[in-house]
Design a protein around this motif. Structure first.
Motif, PDB file in Angstrom:
ATOM      1  N   UNK A   2      80.987  77.482 -27.240  1.00 36.90           N
ATOM      2  CA  UNK A   2      81.694  76.640 -26.279  1.00 36.90           C
ATOM      3  C   UNK A   2      82.758  75.846 -27.034  1.00 36.90           C
ATOM      4  N   UNK A   3      83.986  75.967 -26.575  1.00 36.73           N
ATOM      5  CA  UNK A   3      85.115  75.491 -27.355  1.00 36.73           C
ATOM      6  C   UNK A   3      85.629  74.096 -27.038  1.00 36.73           C
ATOM      7  N   UNK A   4      85.577  73.655 -25.784  1.00 37.68           N
ATOM      8  CA  UNK A   4      86.270  72.410 -25.480  1.00 37.68           C
ATOM      9  C   UNK A   4      85.696  71.677 -24.277  1.00 37.68           C
ATOM     10  N   UNK A   5      86.130  70.423 -24.165  1.00 36.96           N
ATOM     11  CA  UNK A   5      85.809  69.573 -23.016  1.00 36.96           C
ATOM     12  C   UNK A   5      87.025  69.616 -22.098  1.00 36.96           C
ATOM     13  N   UNK A   6      86.788  69.858 -20.828  1.00 34.41           N
ATOM     14  CA  UNK A   6      87.874  69.849 -19.845  1.00 34.41           C
ATOM     15  C   UNK A   6      87.805  68.557 -19.045  1.00 34.41           C
ATOM     16  N   UNK A   7      88.941  67.872 -18.948  1.00 32.43           N
ATOM     17  CA  UNK A   7      89.041  66.636 -18.168  1.00 32.43           C
ATOM     18  C   UNK A   7      90.112  66.820 -17.108  1.00 32.43           C
ATOM     19  N   UNK A   8      89.822  66.351 -15.907  1.00 35.18           N
ATOM     20  CA  UNK A   8      90.835  66.340 -14.863  1.00 35.18           C
ATOM     21  C   UNK A   8      90.567  65.235 -13.873  1.00 35.18           C
ATOM     22  N   UNK A   9      91.629  64.568 -13.464  1.00 37.28           N
ATOM     23  CA  UNK A   9      91.535  63.524 -12.455  1.00 37.28           C
ATOM     24  C   UNK A   9      92.331  63.912 -11.231  1.00 37.28           C
ATOM     25  N   UNK A  10      91.716  63.752 -10.059  1.00 39.54           N
ATOM     26  CA  UNK A  10      92.359  64.045  -8.784  1.00 39.54           C
ATOM     27  C   UNK A  10      92.867  65.485  -8.768  1.00 39.54           C
ATOM     28  N   UNK A  11      94.163  65.715  -8.626  1.00 36.26           N
ATOM     29  CA  UNK A  11      94.711  67.068  -8.637  1.00 36.26           C
ATOM     30  C   UNK A  11      94.284  67.813  -9.901  1.00 36.26           C
ATOM     31  N   UNK A  12      94.305  67.142 -11.033  1.00 35.14           N
ATOM     32  CA  UNK A  12      93.897  67.769 -12.289  1.00 35.14           C
ATOM     33  C   UNK A  12      92.455  68.245 -12.253  1.00 35.14           C
ATOM     34  N   UNK A  13      91.608  67.555 -11.485  1.00 30.87           N
ATOM     35  CA  UNK A  13      90.207  67.972 -11.395  1.00 30.87           C
ATOM     36  C   UNK A  13      90.054  69.271 -10.622  1.00 30.87           C
ATOM     37  N   UNK A  14      90.975  69.550  -9.710  1.00 36.17           N
ATOM     38  CA  UNK A  14      90.924  70.812  -8.977  1.00 36.17           C
ATOM     39  C   UNK A  14      91.272  71.962  -9.933  1.00 36.17           C
ATOM     40  N   UNK A  15      92.254  71.715 -10.789  1.00 42.79           N
ATOM     41  CA  UNK A  15      92.657  72.706 -11.787  1.00 42.79           C
ATOM     42  C   UNK A  15      91.507  72.953 -12.766  1.00 42.79           C
ATOM     43  N   UNK A  16      90.840  71.879 -13.179  1.00 36.93           N
ATOM     44  CA  UNK A  16      89.692  71.996 -14.080  1.00 36.93           C
ATOM     45  C   UNK A  16      88.590  72.845 -13.438  1.00 36.93           C
ATOM     46  N   UNK A  17      88.324  72.630 -12.168  1.00 38.96           N
ATOM     47  CA  UNK A  17      87.302  73.432 -11.495  1.00 38.96           C
ATOM     48  C   UNK A  17      87.661  74.916 -11.524  1.00 38.96           C
ATOM     49  N   UNK A  18      88.905  75.232 -11.237  1.00 38.35           N
ATOM     50  CA  UNK A  18      89.342  76.627 -11.263  1.00 38.35           C
ATOM     51  C   UNK A  18      89.192  77.243 -12.641  1.00 38.35           C
ATOM     52  N   UNK A  19      89.491  76.469 -13.661  1.00 42.46           N
ATOM     53  CA  UNK A  19      89.325  76.950 -15.034  1.00 42.46           C
ATOM     54  C   UNK A  19      87.850  77.123 -15.363  1.00 42.46           C
ATOM     55  N   UNK A  20      87.041  76.162 -14.975  1.00 43.22           N
ATOM     56  CA  UNK A  20      85.611  76.192 -15.293  1.00 43.22           C
ATOM     57  C   UNK A  20      84.890  77.390 -14.675  1.00 43.22           C
ATOM     58  N   UNK A  21      85.283  77.794 -13.485  1.00 41.36           N
ATOM     59  CA  UNK A  21      84.601  78.932 -12.863  1.00 41.36           C
ATOM     60  C   UNK A  21      85.105  80.264 -13.417  1.00 41.36           C
TER      61      UNK A  21
END
Length: 171
Positions: A2-21
């Protein structure tokens, strides 16, 4: 690995979810600040409609900035922070905001098995805690924290938010 921690707030959190899945095997931890699992429209956008504030106008943007917080003293700090600074004209901003209403990762979030921190502001007019609760139910291994704030949680509860994030990262 596992390489990194993903952080996203508001709109950024939607992008993080897409990356995470899409690449769950690469992610060490997730931080979803003032997030939602699906967002057809924010409560704030609904309020603006009820108040007859037209879409695709700078008037809508000013309305939203003034209503991101129920603490009037925070409006100046929100504007000063640049949090709401935008170079898009009203038409382009409208198109950008509409583009983020199509995301929906609810059926895929169970793929993420890394620890996740989900935070919500209890007065948030954009993504209220009920939207964070949905994420809390969908993501297996998470910590859900609510703060006495609105959407700009990081500004309104800066010290407590920082402490919560650091404690989560240290685990």
């Amino acid at each position: 690995m596992k390489d990194f921690v993903l952080y996203g707030g508001s709109l950024g959190s939607y992008i993080v979810q897409g990356t995470a899945v899409r690449i769950p095997e690469k992610i060490n931890k997730l931080i979803l600040n003032v997030s939602a699992a699906k967002n057809p429209d924010s409560a704030l956008a609904e309020t603006a409609k009820k108040d007859s504030i037209p879409e695709k106008t700078s008037e809508r943007r000013e309305y939203c900035i003034k209503h991101l917080t129920h603490y009037p003293k925070n409006i100046a700090s929100i504007e000063k922070s640049g949090l709401q600074k935008n170079t898009l004209d009203a038409e382009d901003e409208y198109r950008a905001l509409k583009s983020i209403t199509a995301f929906d990762f609810r059926d895929q979030l169970n793929k993420t098995d890394c620890p996740a921190l989900i935070t919500s502001g209890i007065y948030d007019p954009v993504n209220p805690p009920a939207k964070g609760e949905i994420l809390h139910k969908l993501i297996k291994n998470n910590q859900f924290s609510k703060f006495p704030s609105d959407h700009p949680l990081r500004l309104e509860c800066a010290d407590k938010y920082k402490e919560t994030v650091l404690n989560f990262l240290r685990k």
